[in-house]
Design a protein around this motif. Structure first.
Motif, PDB file in Angstrom:
ATOM      1  N   PHE A  46       0.868  -1.171   0.000  1.00  8.52           N
ATOM      2  CA  PHE A  46       0.000   0.000   0.000  1.00  8.52           C
ATOM      3  C   PHE A  46       0.906   1.223   0.000  1.00  8.52           C
ATOM      4  CE2 PHE A  46      -2.829  -3.115   2.139  1.00  8.52           C
ATOM      5  CZ  PHE A  46      -3.900  -3.052   1.264  1.00  8.52           C
ATOM      6  N   ALA A  47       0.354   2.365  -0.396  1.00  4.04           N
ATOM      7  CA  ALA A  47       1.138   3.600  -0.421  1.00  4.04           C
ATOM      8  C   ALA A  47       0.231   4.787  -0.152  1.00  4.04           C
ATOM      9  CB  ALA A  47       1.840   3.767  -1.773  1.00  4.04           C
ATOM     10  N   GLY A  48       0.839   5.899   0.270  1.00  2.24           N
ATOM     11  CA  GLY A  48       0.104   7.145   0.458  1.00  2.24           C
ATOM     12  C   GLY A  48      -0.920   7.065   1.580  1.00  2.24           C
ATOM     13  N   GLY A  49      -2.008   7.802   1.408  1.00  2.00           N
ATOM     14  CA  GLY A  49      -3.047   7.872   2.436  1.00  2.00           C
ATOM     15  C   GLY A  49      -3.654   6.521   2.748  1.00  2.00           C
ATOM     16  N   GLY A  50      -3.779   5.666   1.738  1.00  2.00           N
ATOM     17  CA  GLY A  50      -4.312   4.322   1.951  1.00  2.00           C
ATOM     18  C   GLY A  50      -3.417   3.487   2.848  1.00  2.00           C
ATOM     19  N   ALA A  51      -2.105   3.682   2.742  1.00  2.00           N
ATOM     20  CA  ALA A  51      -1.162   2.966   3.596  1.00  2.00           C
ATOM     21  C   ALA A  51      -1.340   3.384   5.051  1.00  2.00           C
ATOM     22  CB  ALA A  51       0.265   3.224   3.132  1.00  2.00           C
ATOM     23  N   ALA A  52      -1.473   4.681   5.290  1.00  2.00           N
ATOM     24  CA  ALA A  52      -1.671   5.171   6.655  1.00  2.00           C
ATOM     25  C   ALA A  52      -2.942   4.602   7.260  1.00  2.00           C
ATOM     26  CB  ALA A  52      -1.708   6.695   6.659  1.00  2.00           C
ATOM     27  N   LYS A  53      -4.008   4.564   6.466  1.00  2.00           N
ATOM     28  CA  LYS A  53      -5.286   4.009   6.935  1.00  2.00           C
ATOM     29  C   LYS A  53      -5.148   2.513   7.244  1.00  2.00           C
ATOM     30  CE  LYS A  53     -10.004   4.079   7.211  1.00  2.00           C
ATOM     31  NZ  LYS A  53     -10.400   2.679   7.088  1.00  2.00           N
ATOM     32  N   PHE A  54      -4.440   1.776   6.384  1.00  2.00           N
ATOM     33  CA  PHE A  54      -4.253   0.347   6.618  1.00  2.00           C
ATOM     34  C   PHE A  54      -3.477   0.109   7.909  1.00  2.00           C
ATOM     35  CE2 PHE A  54      -1.899  -3.657   6.141  1.00  2.00           C
ATOM     36  CZ  PHE A  54      -2.958  -4.537   5.978  1.00  2.00           C
ATOM     37  N   LEU A  55      -2.417   0.866   8.127  1.00  2.00           N
ATOM     38  CA  LEU A  55      -1.624   0.713   9.348  1.00  2.00           C
ATOM     39  C   LEU A  55      -2.478   0.976  10.587  1.00  2.00           C
ATOM     40  CD1 LEU A  55       1.621   2.483   8.117  1.00  2.00           C
ATOM     41  CD2 LEU A  55       1.461   0.076   8.779  1.00  2.00           C
ATOM     42  N   ARG A  56      -3.277   2.034  10.543  1.00  2.00           N
ATOM     43  CA  ARG A  56      -4.132   2.365  11.693  1.00  2.00           C
ATOM     44  C   ARG A  56      -5.184   1.277  11.925  1.00  2.00           C
ATOM     45  NH1 ARG A  56      -4.143   7.592   9.221  1.00  2.00           N
ATOM     46  NH2 ARG A  56      -6.314   7.250   8.576  1.00  2.00           N
ATOM     47  N   ASP A  57      -5.804   0.806  10.864  1.00  2.00           N
ATOM     48  CA  ASP A  57      -6.839  -0.216  10.997  1.00  2.00           C
ATOM     49  C   ASP A  57      -6.256  -1.551  11.467  1.00  2.00           C
ATOM     50  OD1 ASP A  57      -8.565   1.706  10.124  1.00  2.00           O
ATOM     51  OD2 ASP A  57      -9.146   0.706   8.265  1.00  2.00           O
ATOM     52  N   TYR A  58      -5.064  -1.881  10.978  1.00  2.00           N
ATOM     53  CA  TYR A  58      -4.392  -3.120  11.374  1.00  2.00           C
ATOM     54  C   TYR A  58      -4.144  -3.116  12.884  1.00  2.00           C
ATOM     55  CZ  TYR A  58      -1.275  -7.155  10.696  1.00  2.00           C
ATOM     56  OH  TYR A  58      -0.704  -8.408  10.716  1.00  2.00           O
ATOM     57  N   ALA A  59      -3.671  -1.959  13.386  1.00  2.00           N
ATOM     58  CA  ALA A  59      -3.421  -1.836  14.822  1.00  2.00           C
ATOM     59  C   ALA A  59      -4.724  -1.813  15.616  1.00  2.00           C
ATOM     60  CB  ALA A  59      -2.603  -0.583  15.101  1.00  2.00           C
ATOM     61  N   ALA A  60      -5.716  -1.120  15.102  1.00  2.00           N
ATOM     62  CA  ALA A  60      -7.005  -1.025  15.801  1.00  2.00           C
ATOM     63  C   ALA A  60      -7.661  -2.389  15.949  1.00  2.00           C
ATOM     64  CB  ALA A  60      -7.939  -0.071  15.054  1.00  2.00           C
ATOM     65  N   ALA A  61      -7.410  -3.276  14.990  1.00  2.00           N
ATOM     66  CA  ALA A  61      -7.953  -4.630  15.056  1.00  2.00           C
ATOM     67  C   ALA A  61      -7.141  -5.525  15.997  1.00  2.00           C
ATOM     68  CB  ALA A  61      -7.986  -5.245  13.656  1.00  2.00           C
ATOM     69  N   GLY A  62      -6.043  -4.982  16.524  1.00  2.00           N
ATOM     70  CA  GLY A  62      -5.201  -5.736  17.446  1.00  2.00           C
ATOM     71  C   GLY A  62      -4.253  -6.702  16.778  1.00  2.00           C
ATOM     72  N   LEU A  63      -4.201  -6.701  15.443  1.00  2.00           N
ATOM     73  CA  LEU A  63      -3.362  -7.665  14.726  1.00  2.00           C
ATOM     74  C   LEU A  63      -1.875  -7.376  14.910  1.00  2.00           C
ATOM     75  CD1 LEU A  63      -5.328  -8.112  11.369  1.00  2.00           C
ATOM     76  CD2 LEU A  63      -5.444  -9.498  13.446  1.00  2.00           C
ATOM     77  N   ASN A  64      -1.518  -6.110  15.127  1.00  2.00           N
ATOM     78  CA  ASN A  64      -0.097  -5.774  15.281  1.00  2.00           C
ATOM     79  C   ASN A  64       0.519  -6.402  16.525  1.00  2.00           C
ATOM     80  OD1 ASN A  64      -1.596  -4.090  16.961  1.00  2.00           O
ATOM     81  ND2 ASN A  64      -0.113  -2.407  16.829  1.00  2.00           N
ATOM     82  N   LYS A  65      -0.301  -6.846  17.447  1.00  2.00           N
ATOM     83  CA  LYS A  65       0.205  -7.469  18.673  1.00  2.00           C
ATOM     84  C   LYS A  65       0.449  -8.963  18.505  1.00  2.00           C
ATOM     85  CE  LYS A  65      -1.917  -4.211  21.945  1.00  2.00           C
ATOM     86  NZ  LYS A  65      -2.257  -3.206  20.931  1.00  2.00           N
ATOM     87  N   THR A  66      -0.146  -9.561  17.482  1.00  2.00           N
ATOM     88  CA  THR A  66      -0.045 -11.019  17.326  1.00  2.00           C
ATOM     89  C   THR A  66       0.502 -11.472  15.976  1.00  2.00           C
ATOM     90  OG1 THR A  66      -2.357 -11.094  16.585  1.00  2.00           O
ATOM     91  CG2 THR A  66      -1.941 -11.442  18.939  1.00  2.00           C
ATOM     92  N   ILE A  67       0.339 -10.649  14.937  1.00  2.00           N
ATOM     93  CA  ILE A  67       0.775 -11.037  13.594  1.00  2.00           C
ATOM     94  C   ILE A  67       1.679  -9.936  13.023  1.00  2.00           C
ATOM     95  CG2 ILE A  67       0.057 -11.765  11.289  1.00  2.00           C
ATOM     96  CD1 ILE A  67      -2.708 -12.393  12.470  1.00  2.00           C
ATOM     97  N   PRO A  68       2.995 -10.153  12.972  1.00  2.00           N
ATOM     98  CA  PRO A  68       3.910  -9.131  12.458  1.00  2.00           C
ATOM     99  C   PRO A  68       3.531  -8.695  11.037  1.00  2.00           C
ATOM    100  CG  PRO A  68       5.130 -10.907  13.493  1.00  2.00           C
ATOM    101  CD  PRO A  68       3.697 -11.367  13.406  1.00  2.00           C
ATOM    102  N   LEU A  69       3.685  -7.395  10.770  1.00  2.00           N
ATOM    103  CA  LEU A  69       3.340  -6.827   9.468  1.00  2.00           C
ATOM    104  C   LEU A  69       4.597  -6.416   8.717  1.00  2.00           C
ATOM    105  CD1 LEU A  69       1.153  -5.813   7.493  1.00  2.00           C
ATOM    106  CD2 LEU A  69       1.176  -3.634   8.733  1.00  2.00           C
ATOM    107  N   TYR A  70       4.678  -6.847   7.470  1.00  2.00           N
ATOM    108  CA  TYR A  70       5.783  -6.518   6.570  1.00  2.00           C
ATOM    109  C   TYR A  70       5.204  -5.859   5.312  1.00  2.00           C
ATOM    110  CZ  TYR A  70       8.797  -9.819   9.168  1.00  2.00           C
ATOM    111  OH  TYR A  70       9.512 -10.485  10.129  1.00  2.00           O
ATOM    112  N   GLY A  71       6.060  -5.161   4.570  1.00  2.00           N
ATOM    113  CA  GLY A  71       5.576  -4.583   3.324  1.00  2.00           C
ATOM    114  C   GLY A  71       6.673  -4.040   2.445  1.00  2.00           C
ATOM    115  N   SER A  72       6.323  -3.772   1.195  1.00  2.00           N
ATOM    116  CA  SER A  72       7.166  -2.933   0.341  1.00  2.00           C
ATOM    117  C   SER A  72       7.335  -1.599   1.051  1.00  2.00           C
ATOM    118  CB  SER A  72       6.490  -2.737  -1.014  1.00  2.00           C
ATOM    119  OG  SER A  72       7.199  -1.791  -1.788  1.00  2.00           O
ATOM    120  N   GLY A  73       8.510  -0.990   0.920  1.00  2.00           N
ATOM    121  CA  GLY A  73       8.832   0.200   1.711  1.00  2.00           C
ATOM    122  C   GLY A  73       7.876   1.359   1.583  1.00  2.00           C
ATOM    123  N   PHE A  74       7.095   1.399   0.507  1.00  2.00           N
ATOM    124  CA  PHE A  74       6.172   2.516   0.329  1.00  2.00           C
ATOM    125  C   PHE A  74       5.041   2.490   1.355  1.00  2.00           C
ATOM    126  CE2 PHE A  74       8.359   1.991  -3.678  1.00  2.00           C
ATOM    127  CZ  PHE A  74       8.842   3.289  -3.853  1.00  2.00           C
TER     128      PHE A  74
END
Length: 395
Positions: free
Chosen positions: A232-260
């Motif tokens: 993901f990139a740009g504003g959509g990337a920021a939204k994905f990061l926030r939603d991923y954390a809000a769902a609690g996934l960042n605490k149990t499933i590590p997130l990786y991505g293309s640098g953008f």
């Protein structure tokens, strides 16, 4: 849209020769006439900031080399491409046919780039791509007069798979938008991850630029993967990061991505980006003298912090300087010009890189982790990564 002319300097000799009607031989014209550079970049809209950064970096490279190309004064012609693919061919044609540019620098948006690419292939004008990662430009439709100073969309993710497997993450879910850049990023990830011994248990997508991620995040949780990889990139990337954390996934499933995923969005993503690992050919915090000096020079010149787009624009300028100097400003000497561009080693803020036979950078890809709102380099994910250049038949 009318292009706007920007002249760095004009020589009295040029004015005198023009007014006297003297017909100069080609070698003399190369020394006395302005070299025309077309900048076809987004200066308004969603991708305006990357477009401005590319131009700033390009101008800085020229300024550091005396403001000339092969001894010739430089004249700029600018077109705001608005990131609108429908106007790509029209705008590029205007720069080449009306403004008679010697080189066309652009663009950021891959759809716009395909318009430029058609014009470059049809007319033979030199095209330097400072961002757009669309594969076909340096694969099946590669051309002697087209060079890229950025990446292909698969390049960052070609280095992503092994670091994930090395960290014990052998089962992954992939998620992106359903569009060309996402598909091309997946190509790199699929190759690198499976070759390293990983298994992609699910590939998820949603229409571009939809940012309603909730149902897909619920689906991800149900698969219980070792990790998630994404593009993901740009504003959509920021939204994905926030939603991923809000769902609690960042605490149990590590997130990786293309640098953008984490480029230019760390303020908007806030704490949600902490700990995310990405692979890219540059990081603001890259601890090498060349990068430190570049960042100081850029801030002094533009009163702004440079990013990966500024680096790619800067390297486009460095590449053109090398080519123009090799032919003493005579860009019509195409065999010598292309040989110089192909053989160039660019001493870049990202680290030194060379040009592939398909005219795409061969470059180190860094493994980065977000730490305190900074993409901190924690290692080299893979050295000298080259795009496979599938289908390229040069010449």
């Amino acid at each position: 849209m009318n292009s706007r002319r920007f002249v760095l300097t004009r020589g009295a000799a040029l004015i005198g020769a023009a007014s006297s009607g003297i017909l100069l031989p080609r070698w003399a014209q190369a020394q006395t006439s302005n070299l025309r550079v077309g900048l076809m970049l987004p200066f308004t809209g969603t991708f305006a900031q990357p477009g401005i950064a590319v131009e700033n970096g390009f101008r800085l490279a020229l300024a550091q080399n005396g403001g000339k190309l092969g001894g010739r004064e430089v004249e700029f012609f600018k077109v705001d491409d608005e990131s609108n693919p429908a106007k790509g061919i029209e705008n590029a044609t205007r720069l080449v046919m009306r403004d008679k540019v010697d080189v066309l620098v652009g663009s950021v948006h891959s759809g716009v780039q395909m318009g430029i690419h058609k014009v470059a292939r049809d007319t033979g004008v030199l095209n330097i791509i400072p961002n757009a990662g669309v594969h076909v430009a340096t694969r099946a439709q590669c051309a002697p007069n087209v060079f890229r100073t950025s990446f292909t969309n698969a390049q960052p993710t070609l280095a992503l798979g092994k670091p994930m497997v090395d960290r014990g993450h052998k089962k992954a879910v992939w998620i992106t938008w359903n569009y060309a850049a996402g598909d091309e990023a997946f190509e790199g990830f699929e190759k690198s991850y499976t070759e390293a011994g990983g298994t992609i248990i699910k590939k998820l997508g949603l229409p571009f630029p939809n940012v309603e991620f909730q149902s897909l995040l619920t689906e991800i949780a149900s698969y219980k993967p070792d990790a998630v990889a994404c593009f993901f990139a740009g504003g959509g990337a920021a939204k994905f990061l926030r939603d991923y954390a809000a769902a609690g996934l960042n605490k149990t499933i590590p997130l990786y991505g293309s640098g953008f995923l984490t480029e230019g969005v760390l303020d908007a993503a806030g704490e949600a980006a902490e700990g995310v690992l990405t692979t890219l050919h540059y990081s603001d915090s890259l601890d090498i003298p060349r990068n430190k000096q570049f960042r100081l020079d850029y801030v002094k010149a533009f009163k702004a912090q440079p990013d990966v787009y500024a680096v790619q624009g800067y390297d486009a300028g460095l590449l053109l300087v090398k080519g123009a100097n090799a032919v003493k400003g005579d860009l019509s000497n195409k065999p010598a010009l292309y040989a110089a561009l192909e053989g160039a080693t660019i001493d870049s803020p990202r680290g030194k890189w060379t040009m592939s036979k398909a005219h795409n950078p061969i470059q180190d890809i860094y493994l980065r982790q977000v730490v305190n709102k900074d993409n901190k380099v924690i290692g080299i994910a893979q050295k000298a990564v080259a795009d496979p250049a599938t289908g390229c038949r040069m010449g």
